[in-house]
Write a protein that holds these residues in place. Structure first.
Motif, PDB file in Angstrom:
ATOM      1  N   ILE A   6       4.745  11.680   1.498  1.00 34.48           N
ATOM      2  CA  ILE A   6       5.957  11.213   0.808  1.00 34.48           C
ATOM      3  C   ILE A   6       5.800  11.425  -0.699  1.00 34.48           C
ATOM      4  O   ILE A   6       6.716  11.877  -1.384  1.00 34.48           O
ATOM      5  N   SER A   7       4.621  11.108  -1.241  1.00 35.88           N
ATOM      6  CA  SER A   7       4.387  11.255  -2.679  1.00 35.88           C
ATOM      7  C   SER A   7       4.569  12.688  -3.144  1.00 35.88           C
ATOM      8  O   SER A   7       5.184  12.935  -4.186  1.00 35.88           O
ATOM      9  N   LEU A   8       4.010  13.630  -2.388  1.00 40.50           N
ATOM     10  CA  LEU A   8       4.133  15.034  -2.781  1.00 40.50           C
ATOM     11  C   LEU A   8       5.599  15.459  -2.761  1.00 40.50           C
ATOM     12  O   LEU A   8       6.070  16.145  -3.672  1.00 40.50           O
ATOM     13  N   THR A   9       6.326  15.016  -1.748  1.00 41.66           N
ATOM     14  CA  THR A   9       7.736  15.364  -1.651  1.00 41.66           C
ATOM     15  C   THR A   9       8.518  14.790  -2.826  1.00 41.66           C
ATOM     16  O   THR A   9       9.203  15.515  -3.553  1.00 41.66           O
ATOM     17  N   VAL A  10       8.381  13.474  -3.013  1.00 42.09           N
ATOM     18  CA  VAL A  10       9.187  12.798  -4.027  1.00 42.09           C
ATOM     19  C   VAL A  10       8.823  13.285  -5.431  1.00 42.09           C
ATOM     20  O   VAL A  10       9.700  13.558  -6.249  1.00 42.09           O
ATOM     21  N   SER A  11       7.515  13.430  -5.706  1.00 42.00           N
ATOM     22  CA  SER A  11       7.125  13.834  -7.057  1.00 42.00           C
ATOM     23  C   SER A  11       7.601  15.252  -7.364  1.00 42.00           C
ATOM     24  O   SER A  11       7.989  15.552  -8.491  1.00 42.00           O
ATOM     25  N   THR A  12       7.581  16.128  -6.374  1.00 43.09           N
ATOM     26  CA  THR A  12       8.044  17.497  -6.607  1.00 43.09           C
ATOM     27  C   THR A  12       9.557  17.524  -6.830  1.00 43.09           C
ATOM     28  O   THR A  12      10.042  18.147  -7.778  1.00 43.09           O
ATOM     29  N   GLU A  19      13.901   4.511  -5.525  1.00 45.94           N
ATOM     30  CA  GLU A  19      13.721   3.085  -5.775  1.00 45.94           C
ATOM     31  C   GLU A  19      14.634   2.244  -4.870  1.00 45.94           C
ATOM     32  O   GLU A  19      14.201   1.262  -4.270  1.00 45.94           O
ATOM     33  N   VAL A  20      15.889   2.653  -4.799  1.00 45.21           N
ATOM     34  CA  VAL A  20      16.836   1.936  -3.947  1.00 45.21           C
ATOM     35  C   VAL A  20      16.441   2.077  -2.482  1.00 45.21           C
ATOM     36  O   VAL A  20      16.459   1.107  -1.715  1.00 45.21           O
ATOM     37  N   LEU A  21      16.055   3.294  -2.134  1.00 49.69           N
ATOM     38  CA  LEU A  21      15.638   3.552  -0.764  1.00 49.69           C
ATOM     39  C   LEU A  21      14.484   2.629  -0.373  1.00 49.69           C
ATOM     40  O   LEU A  21      14.461   2.045   0.714  1.00 49.69           O
ATOM     41  N   LEU A  22      13.534   2.472  -1.304  1.00 54.60           N
ATOM     42  CA  LEU A  22      12.383   1.619  -1.019  1.00 54.60           C
ATOM     43  C   LEU A  22      12.804   0.182  -0.752  1.00 54.60           C
ATOM     44  O   LEU A  22      12.260  -0.480   0.128  1.00 54.60           O
ATOM     45  N   MET A  23      13.803  -0.290  -1.507  1.00 55.60           N
ATOM     46  CA  MET A  23      14.233  -1.667  -1.324  1.00 55.60           C
ATOM     47  C   MET A  23      14.821  -1.855   0.072  1.00 55.60           C
ATOM     48  O   MET A  23      14.466  -2.785   0.789  1.00 55.60           O
ATOM     49  N   GLY A  24      15.713  -0.962   0.453  1.00 58.35           N
ATOM     50  CA  GLY A  24      16.290  -1.034   1.791  1.00 58.35           C
ATOM     51  C   GLY A  24      15.209  -0.920   2.861  1.00 58.35           C
ATOM     52  O   GLY A  24      15.199  -1.664   3.847  1.00 58.35           O
ATOM     53  N   TRP A  25      14.293  -0.013   2.604  1.00 50.42           N
ATOM     54  CA  TRP A  25      13.203   0.250   3.550  1.00 50.42           C
ATOM     55  C   TRP A  25      12.363  -1.012   3.767  1.00 50.42           C
ATOM     56  O   TRP A  25      11.952  -1.342   4.871  1.00 50.42           O
ATOM     57  N   LEU A  44       0.845  -1.197   0.000  1.00 49.86           N
ATOM     58  CA  LEU A  44       0.000   0.000   0.000  1.00 49.86           C
ATOM     59  C   LEU A  44       0.879   1.246   0.000  1.00 49.86           C
ATOM     60  O   LEU A  44       0.665   2.184  -0.775  1.00 49.86           O
ATOM     61  N   PHE A  45       1.891   1.234   0.847  1.00 44.94           N
ATOM     62  CA  PHE A  45       2.782   2.388   0.907  1.00 44.94           C
ATOM     63  C   PHE A  45       3.699   2.472  -0.314  1.00 44.94           C
ATOM     64  O   PHE A  45       3.764   3.504  -0.985  1.00 44.94           O
ATOM     65  N   SER A  46       4.394   1.370  -0.617  1.00 47.04           N
ATOM     66  CA  SER A  46       5.482   1.452  -1.592  1.00 47.04           C
ATOM     67  C   SER A  46       4.978   1.622  -3.028  1.00 47.04           C
ATOM     68  O   SER A  46       5.508   2.419  -3.783  1.00 47.04           O
ATOM     69  N   GLN A  47       3.931   0.890  -3.399  1.00 48.28           N
ATOM     70  CA  GLN A  47       3.477   0.991  -4.792  1.00 48.28           C
ATOM     71  C   GLN A  47       2.934   2.378  -5.108  1.00 48.28           C
ATOM     72  O   GLN A  47       3.251   2.944  -6.141  1.00 48.28           O
ATOM     73  N   GLY A  48       2.153   2.899  -4.196  1.00 47.65           N
ATOM     74  CA  GLY A  48       1.585   4.228  -4.424  1.00 47.65           C
ATOM     75  C   GLY A  48       2.661   5.284  -4.551  1.00 47.65           C
ATOM     76  O   GLY A  48       2.673   6.070  -5.500  1.00 47.65           O
ATOM     77  N   THR A  49       3.591   5.290  -3.626  1.00 46.69           N
ATOM     78  CA  THR A  49       4.599   6.355  -3.639  1.00 46.69           C
ATOM     79  C   THR A  49       5.580   6.172  -4.790  1.00 46.69           C
ATOM     80  O   THR A  49       6.091   7.149  -5.325  1.00 46.69           O
ATOM     81  N   LYS A  50       5.835   4.912  -5.154  1.00 46.75           N
ATOM     82  CA  LYS A  50       6.779   4.683  -6.249  1.00 46.75           C
ATOM     83  C   LYS A  50       6.210   5.209  -7.571  1.00 46.75           C
ATOM     84  O   LYS A  50       6.896   5.905  -8.312  1.00 46.75           O
ATOM     85  N   HIS A 107      15.926  14.446 -11.727  1.00 48.93           N
ATOM     86  CA  HIS A 107      15.402  13.140 -12.101  1.00 48.93           C
ATOM     87  C   HIS A 107      16.056  11.998 -11.324  1.00 48.93           C
ATOM     88  O   HIS A 107      15.518  10.902 -11.258  1.00 48.93           O
ATOM     89  N   ASP A 108      17.196  12.263 -10.751  1.00 42.79           N
ATOM     90  CA  ASP A 108      17.886  11.225  -9.969  1.00 42.79           C
ATOM     91  C   ASP A 108      17.013  10.692  -8.844  1.00 42.79           C
ATOM     92  O   ASP A 108      17.194   9.564  -8.392  1.00 42.79           O
ATOM     93  N   VAL A 109      16.109  11.539  -8.385  1.00 40.04           N
ATOM     94  CA  VAL A 109      15.277  11.155  -7.243  1.00 40.04           C
ATOM     95  C   VAL A 109      14.516   9.855  -7.522  1.00 40.04           C
ATOM     96  O   VAL A 109      14.334   9.032  -6.627  1.00 40.04           O
ATOM     97  N   ILE A 110      14.119   9.644  -8.783  1.00 39.94           N
ATOM     98  CA  ILE A 110      13.398   8.415  -9.127  1.00 39.94           C
ATOM     99  C   ILE A 110      14.221   7.195  -8.736  1.00 39.94           C
ATOM    100  O   ILE A 110      13.726   6.262  -8.112  1.00 39.94           O
ATOM    101  N   TYR A 111      15.515   7.228  -9.092  1.00 41.34           N
ATOM    102  CA  TYR A 111      16.367   6.054  -8.846  1.00 41.34           C
ATOM    103  C   TYR A 111      16.755   5.955  -7.380  1.00 41.34           C
ATOM    104  O   TYR A 111      16.808   4.872  -6.818  1.00 41.34           O
ATOM    105  N   ILE A 112      17.017   7.121  -6.795  1.00 43.00           N
ATOM    106  CA  ILE A 112      17.354   7.116  -5.369  1.00 43.00           C
ATOM    107  C   ILE A 112      16.195   6.531  -4.563  1.00 43.00           C
ATOM    108  O   ILE A 112      16.375   5.688  -3.693  1.00 43.00           O
TER     109      ILE A 112
END
Lengths: 247, 257
Positions: free
Chosen positions: B155-161, B174-180, B75-81, B167-172
């Motif tokens: 989180i979504s508003l932060t990351v999307s903005t 993604e990795v963050l989510l995996m560790g998380w 619920l958290f990860s898919q939406g925010t990703k 654009h690096d934020v997309i990849y950062i």
């Protein structure tokens, strides 16, 4: 009613747009601020449009025509000046923007109209006349990816005009669609003028501008070069084009 | 704040965006919408095969434990990703007409919420089959979902903005989510972690939401209030930060898309 007073829009063009942390960091440590070139897309534009007037906007590529439309529709907040717009705006947007190719015509009508800010009840009411005008009833449950570009244009035009806007914004979209539908669309725009809908119309087709607009604005490098009745502005513009091609 | 009533007036768009997400995701697959339920089940199966031998004795109701962790995490990860690219993917629209832009990241989280609701079905089936009694705390479920929803929107508003400008934020992200994910006690008990990490775990918002979810479902031994306070604070914090970041930058976004 649309009123612009001293509106200016500034684009900041970053030379070699590198939008990454890496580039940012390196430049930061080098003490190099990213080179930014300021481009005034619109400069000190003042303009009044009353209810029912239709304004044609002409000028070379990059003169600021689309930017002006974006300011009126509220997409861009100008760096300076005052923008006052009263009424519901329906932009005839580029076909790809509001449509989803995987969804059917019916689903796309609902999606697109809700993008324009309509509630489901309002869309339910308009649905039949949208389909009627687009003449796509036989294809309405087919995914849009199987439509031709002309069919998509028809659907787009039908939605934007069936929703009873107060202000209609048309950015060179009449170029698509077959001749017959083009005629039909023109008729509808003229009908709108009678009904008191304000229209903003960007086109390179001077004949279309002449037949549809009550006023013409000629933009050059973001400034107003000329604003007046269609005949005189277009003839001046024509002279300029000839001068330009001879030089 | 003035954008909130605007979003409400665009609720039909929000609904259509969520419907589109759901329709499109499964339109081309033979099993279609069943995948909403199959996906967490299969993931649970993998965790079960690998880890059940190790953790089954320390964790009661291991299947329910893992399944609850997975669907709350998703619920958290898919939406925010998906939301991390919300503005970029909708640049054509944002460029052409005025709308409350935040509706795009918010709709991504809302789609994820819709998926979550359907994923509850296999969860309850698993619970019934494994003989896990449903707790009376289940009445609190809507509040907990509301908290993680609010947290995810922040989180979504932060990351999307941020993505619009870098654009690096997309990849950062993604990795963050995996560790998380590995750090959210989805398939292991927190007790196996060294003490230092256990403290760090209390700063992991998603851990609190997952634990609250388990407490709601079947585990009456968990300290509900403590996790609830943490969860609520993190949700409000995340939402406020996200809202401020988005609002400070929303007029600039158009120039960078």
């Amino acid at each position: 009613m649309i009123s612009l007073q001293g509106v200016s829009v500034k684009y900041r063009l970053i030379k070699e747009k590198k939008r990454s942390f890496q580039a940012h960091l390196i430049n930061y440590f080098k003490g190099k601020r990213i080179q930014i070139q300021v481009l005034w897309a619109l400069r000190d534009i003042s303009l009044n449009l009353n209810k029912g007037e239709s304004l044609g906007i002409i000028g070379h590529n990059g003169a600021g025509k689309s930017t002006l439309l974006k300011v009126v529709s509220g997409v861009i907040k100008p760096a300076g000046g005052i923008v006052k717009v009263n009424g519901k705006i329906a932009p005839l947007i580029e076909l790809s923007a509001g449509f989803d190719p995987e969804l059917t015509g019916r689903e796309n009508i609902y999606l697109n109209a809700s993008i324009l800010g309509f509630s489901r009840k309002e869309i339910d009411k308009k649905y039949d006349s949208v389909v009627e005008f687009s003449e796509l009833r036989d294809f309405i449950d087919t995914p849009l990816k199987n439509y031709s570009s002309g069919m998509i244009a028809r659907l787009g035009f039908s939605i934007a005009t069936e929703v009873d806007p107060d202000i209609l914004i048309i950015d060179e979209v009449l170029a698509v669609g077959d001749a017959w539908f083009k005629e039909k669309s023109k008729e509808r725009i003229l009908e709108f003028r009678k009904k008191g809908v304000t229209t903003l119309f960007v086109s390179h087709n001077m004949e279309e501008i002449k037949s549809l607009c009550s006023k013409v604005l000629w933009l050059e490098h973001g400034k107003i070069k000329m604003l007046g009745d269609p005949e005189s502005v277009i003839s001046e513009y024509g002279k300029e084009v000839i001068r330009f091609s001879e030089a | 704040m003035q954008e909130i009533p605007l979003i409400i007036s665009y609720k039909e768009l929000l609904r259509n965006l969520v419907l589109r997400d759901i329709k499109k995701r499964y339109k081309r697959s033979a099993l279609g919408f069943l995948w909403v339920m199959l996906d967490p089940l299969l993931m649970m199966l993998i965790f079960y095969i690998i880890f059940a031998g190790i953790f089954k004795r320390t964790i009661d109701n291991y299947t329910a434990y893992v399944m609850a962790g997975i669907i709350m995490w998703q619920l958290f990860s898919q939406g925010t990703k998906v939301a991390s690219t919300a503005f970029i993917h909708n640049r054509d629209l944002i460029n052409k007409l005025y709308l409350p832009k935040s509706i795009f990241p918010i709709s991504n989280v809302a789609s994820s919420l819709a998926h979550f609701i359907f994923a509850l079905i296999p969860l309850f089936i698993i619970m019934i089959f494994s003989g896990t009694a449903i707790s009376h705390n289940i009445v609190l479920l809507p509040f907990i979902v509301m908290l993680i929803f609010l947290f995810s929107i922040g989180i979504s508003l932060t990351v999307s903005t941020l993505t619009v400008f870098f654009h690096d934020v997309i990849y950062i992200y993604e990795v963050l989510l995996m560790g998380w994910m590995y750090f959210s006690a989805i398939f292991y008990p927190v007790s196996i972690l060294p003490e230092k990490l256990q403290f760090l775990m209390s700063l992991n918002p998603v851990y609190h939401y997952i634990t609250l979810f388990r407490a709601c479902l079947y585990d009456n031994t968990l300290p509900l209030t403590e996790h609830f306070v943490f969860g609520a604070v993190f949700a409000l914090l995340s939402f406020s930060i996200g809202w401020v970041i988005y609002n400070k930058n929303k007029e600039k976004i158009i120039f960078y898309l």
